[in-house]
Design a protein around this motif. Sequence first.
Motif, PDB file in Angstrom:
ATOM      1  N   LYS A 534     -22.971  89.812 -13.905  1.00 37.57           N
ATOM      2  CA  LYS A 534     -21.784  89.842 -13.048  1.00 37.57           C
ATOM      3  C   LYS A 534     -21.362  88.422 -12.660  1.00 37.57           C
ATOM      4  CE  LYS A 534     -22.449  94.409 -10.960  1.00 37.57           C
ATOM      5  NZ  LYS A 534     -22.617  95.154  -9.693  1.00 37.57           N
ATOM      6  N   ARG A 535     -22.359  87.537 -12.493  1.00 34.46           N
ATOM      7  CA  ARG A 535     -22.037  86.143 -12.171  1.00 34.46           C
ATOM      8  C   ARG A 535     -21.374  85.457 -13.356  1.00 34.46           C
ATOM      9  NH1 ARG A 535     -21.108  84.524  -7.532  1.00 34.46           N
ATOM     10  NH2 ARG A 535     -21.965  82.430  -7.772  1.00 34.46           N
ATOM     11  N   ILE A 537     -19.472  86.927 -15.592  1.00 39.12           N
ATOM     12  CA  ILE A 537     -18.083  87.424 -15.614  1.00 39.12           C
ATOM     13  C   ILE A 537     -17.259  86.731 -14.537  1.00 39.12           C
ATOM     14  CG2 ILE A 537     -16.635  89.450 -15.257  1.00 39.12           C
ATOM     15  CD1 ILE A 537     -18.935  91.133 -16.424  1.00 39.12           C
ATOM     16  N   TYR A 538     -17.847  86.597 -13.326  1.00 39.13           N
ATOM     17  CA  TYR A 538     -17.138  85.945 -12.206  1.00 39.13           C
ATOM     18  C   TYR A 538     -16.717  84.528 -12.594  1.00 39.13           C
ATOM     19  CZ  TYR A 538     -16.654  83.273  -7.877  1.00 39.13           C
ATOM     20  OH  TYR A 538     -16.206  82.431  -6.894  1.00 39.13           O
ATOM     21  N   GLU A 540     -16.507  83.168 -15.636  1.00 42.61           N
ATOM     22  CA  GLU A 540     -15.583  83.160 -16.774  1.00 42.61           C
ATOM     23  C   GLU A 540     -14.163  83.449 -16.289  1.00 42.61           C
ATOM     24  OE1 GLU A 540     -15.997  82.104 -19.599  1.00 42.61           O
ATOM     25  OE2 GLU A 540     -17.988  82.504 -20.403  1.00 42.61           O
ATOM     26  N   GLN A 541     -14.010  84.398 -15.375  1.00 39.48           N
ATOM     27  CA  GLN A 541     -12.687  84.710 -14.818  1.00 39.48           C
ATOM     28  C   GLN A 541     -12.143  83.532 -14.020  1.00 39.48           C
ATOM     29  OE1 GLN A 541     -13.494  88.314 -12.635  1.00 39.48           O
ATOM     30  NE2 GLN A 541     -12.991  89.640 -14.371  1.00 39.48           N
ATOM     31  N   LEU A 542     -13.025  82.907 -13.235  1.00 38.42           N
ATOM     32  CA  LEU A 542     -12.596  81.750 -12.442  1.00 38.42           C
ATOM     33  C   LEU A 542     -12.148  80.615 -13.348  1.00 38.42           C
ATOM     34  CD1 LEU A 542     -12.289  80.239  -9.751  1.00 38.42           C
ATOM     35  CD2 LEU A 542     -14.707  79.596  -9.925  1.00 38.42           C
ATOM     36  N   GLY A 544     -11.082  80.842 -16.385  1.00 42.62           N
ATOM     37  CA  GLY A 544      -9.844  81.237 -17.055  1.00 42.62           C
ATOM     38  C   GLY A 544      -8.643  81.044 -16.151  1.00 42.62           C
ATOM     39  N   GLU A 545      -8.798  81.408 -14.870  1.00 42.50           N
ATOM     40  CA  GLU A 545      -7.687  81.221 -13.905  1.00 42.50           C
ATOM     41  C   GLU A 545      -7.341  79.754 -13.761  1.00 42.50           C
ATOM     42  OE1 GLU A 545      -6.308  79.710 -10.388  1.00 42.50           O
ATOM     43  OE2 GLU A 545      -8.400  80.318 -10.098  1.00 42.50           O
TER      44      GLU A 545
END
Length: 583
Positions: A534-535, A537-538, A540-542, A544-545
Amino acid sequence: MILQSLKEYYDRNRIAGLIAQDGWIRGGIDFLIDLDLGGNIQGVIDLREIKGNKKIPRRVNVPNIGNQALKHTNSAKDANLLWDNAAFVFGLGDKGDLRLQSMIDAIDKWLGDTSDYGVTAVRKFFIKGLKNRNHFTIALSHSEYGEVLKKGNAKISFRVPQTNVPIVFETTIVAEALNGAGTLYEEKSIKTVRGTCLVTGEKNVAIELTHPVTKGVWGTQVAGGCIVSFNKDAFNSYYKTQSLNAPVSKVVASQYSKALNALLDTPKQRIFIGDASTIFWSKKPTAFEADFGLFFKEPEKQDNNAGIKRVKMLFEAINSGAYLDKDGDTPFYVLGLAPNAARIVVRFWQMDTVSQFARQIKQYFDDFAIIKPPKEPEFYSMWRILVNIAAQDQSENIPPNIAGDFLRAILTGTPFPATLLQAVLRRMRSDTGNRVKPSRAALLKAYLNRYYRCHPNQKYKEIAMELDIYQPSIGYQLGRLFAALEKIQEEATPGKNSTIRDRFYGAACATPITVFTNLLRLKNYHLAKFINKKRVIYFEQLLGEIMGHLKEFPDHLDLHEQGRFALGYYHQRQAFFATREVG
């Protein structure tokens, strides 16, 4: 205008009895010599008061003949009336005889042949000492004070118990002699020059040739310095020597110097930051005058909340109109002084109304508002801000001139000096352990927002107090990216002695293209170590943003973008601490 405002302050406080009358000056006496009527020493009285772990002279009004009570020339012929340092009182040193004779001459010149028993006893004391130095042995060999007196610096006066006068110069005859001292200056002086006083406009008055010295300016010589001084031929014009270049009457020179020394000697009306000694006062007593120093000083250790309370009161006063309604139109003055050998430099001079200064100070605190850890001070003092941009975080390393320029910008609402931006960026590059401290981030935010408020640019979006993911600045987004990469490394290798911040912050901030490509590759290696997906994914999303705001890595960031880089980094780090951990 400076001297005129200081004279106004003198007049205001003379009426209230807070500053000495003409012919007198606020000074200090360490010891009294007890004399009998024949001028013989009966004992030594210690007047010193304990302040902290030091003994300081008792503050009293002392005679100020010829405007020279705070200084001595090399001639040793300028003794004070009925008081002086031990070197004059006991005739110490190579010029001892000249000093003793000067003490006698001062009595004869100003008091003449008097019937006052106390003055007569003091005169006998000096005459006997001039003939035979053993006359002073009782004092100089005193078991407790003798060594202090022999050093020659202690300030000494006299008491003759039979006269019932606490200190010999407090007798009526001395007060009468010094009454209207301006006239006496003229009548007694051989070099009297008459002219028009530039401060009051009075004509045909005695002009002061050498102005009184000012003590209390940080960094000046022990003897003090002059705020008005023409001591070189190059400074003279139209063949006018000394202070005839700027004619001020003897009386006004005495008065403004008393006001200046009184302000520098009053802790509530002065602040010392960097190389600037700043004093402040209003035309009449105001609450703002009493509060002003607390807005900028570092809080006292015993009362850390005092400054915070005053700043909060400032905000309330501005919002409620307290400063604006009651004292809002009262003129207020701020004078910054700095040392320069025997002369004193006017670093800055600001005058405005109480209400206008109050608005500007409130804006200063608004500009510096930023998200910060709980243990950080709610408001930063000027000293704390400046010491955090100085080498090794030492106050003695605060760059010259910067304190004065900083305070001037605060009081005028103008952009902060570029030297502040340069200093904080330089300090962050060199301080590997604490790159972007909260106080440094607050300074960057304040500098940038104020700069673009005064120099509008449609492309600039004001820096917020906390994380702004929509901030269009490339530097800001790169700072966020650097913070995210550092956080990934920290979680992947907990306990690691150094991070990418220690090694790559300077290059990432100034030349992003040289480091970010490698750091992004290194990120993949770190994410592979995560057990909690989950970390992953967190993050990777950050990433990407953040990357969505970037088109490329620039070759170079200018100073303003470097400042935004630091703010993006700081805001993102604070967001990590404030956000509940994912997973």
